[in-house]
Design an enzyme around this catalytic site. Structure first.
Site, short mmCIF file in Angstrom:
data_model
loop_
_atom_site.label_atom_id
_atom_site.label_comp_id
_atom_site.label_asym_id
_atom_site.label_seq_id
_atom_site.Cartn_x
_atom_site.Cartn_y
_atom_site.Cartn_z
N HIS A 17 0.82 -1.21 0.00
CA HIS A 17 0.00 0.00 0.00
C HIS A 17 0.86 1.27 0.00
O HIS A 17 2.04 1.25 0.35
CB HIS A 17 -0.91 0.02 1.23
CG HIS A 17 -0.14 0.02 2.52
ND1 HIS A 17 0.40 1.17 3.07
CD2 HIS A 17 0.18 -0.99 3.37
CE1 HIS A 17 1.02 0.88 4.20
NE2 HIS A 17 0.92 -0.43 4.40
N GLU A 90 -1.74 -7.02 7.39
CA GLU A 90 -0.37 -6.95 7.90
C GLU A 90 -0.22 -7.82 9.14
O GLU A 90 -1.22 -8.20 9.77
CB GLU A 90 -0.02 -5.49 8.23
CG GLU A 90 1.41 -5.25 8.71
CD GLU A 90 2.47 -5.70 7.71
OE1 GLU A 90 2.49 -6.92 7.38
OE2 GLU A 90 3.28 -4.87 7.29
#
Length: 218
Positions: A17, A90
């Site tokens: 990202h 994550e």
């Protein structure tokens, strides 16, 4: 899924990202949902055309806002709908979530030292290990691979740790070796995974075609 491809290797482009406000502030995020920074919006605007140029058949993203926002910017140039998969999140960083990096080093010196030695201990005492992330994120990536037809490409948006361990899991690389050899992904950079064979063999397998690629170095 868009029906594209006319034979040839399958491809997965695994993207980290764009920069978040917490990235810029050196704050541990983990599963904390944070917004992109102004620089992050600039990064994804620069990267999205390069990623759309892969002509993906599908786009899959972690469900955390920073990844989903990045994926939506890419999807907006392709006409595709982003599919969210929480397995791409994550690494969970436990007690470190929301703490500044300097505070983590000061308050958890033994745990940080273990990670610096390459030990795969849970992040933030109550978080995940690298192996645990590889199991879930690797499974998500294999599911994506299983959907692709010959010649098709998938763009997958994840995070610094989850992207790296999923990629190395798919190609069968030892996670300790990967951790020691490969640098982390920059924000809005990506790993290119390609199915290919050696010239003397009929065995096709997933291989790393490019690492830490971005609009500034492709």
């Amino acid at each position: 899924m868009r029906v594209t491809g006319s034979g040839g290797p399958r491809r997965i482009v695994l993207v980290r990202h764009a920069e978040t406000v917490d990235n810029a502030a050196r704050v541990w995020q983990g599963h904390k949902d944070t917004e992109l920074s102004a620089r992050g919006h600039e990064q994804v605007a620069a990267a999205a055309p390069h990623l759309a140029a892969y002509e993906p058949a599908l786009i899959v993203s972690s469900d955390l806002q920073r990844a989903a926002t990045t994926a939506e910017a890419i999807a907006g140039l392709t006409g595709l709908t982003v599919r969210l998969d929480e397995r791409l999140r994550e690494v969970h960083v436990g007690e470190w979530q929301g703490l500044h990096a300097d505070d983590v080093r000061r308050r958890y010196p033994d745990l940080v030292a273990a990670l610096d030695r390459g030990e795969d201990v849970p992040r933030g005492v109550t978080g995940e290990s690298r192996a645990q992330v590889a199991e879930r994120a690797g499974a998500a990536l294999r599911d994506v691979a299983g959907e692709l037809r010959p010649g098709q490409t998938a763009v997958v948006v994840a995070h610094g740790v989850s992207a790296r361990v999923a990629a190395t899991d798919l190609v069968g690389l030892d996670q300790d070796v990967s951790d020691a050899v490969f640098r982390g992904l920059g924000n809005c950079h990506w790993i290119e995974l390609v199915e290919s064979r050696k010239s003397f063999s009929e065995v096709v397998r997933w291989r790393i075609g490019g690492w830490n690629l971005g609009p500034w170095n492709v």
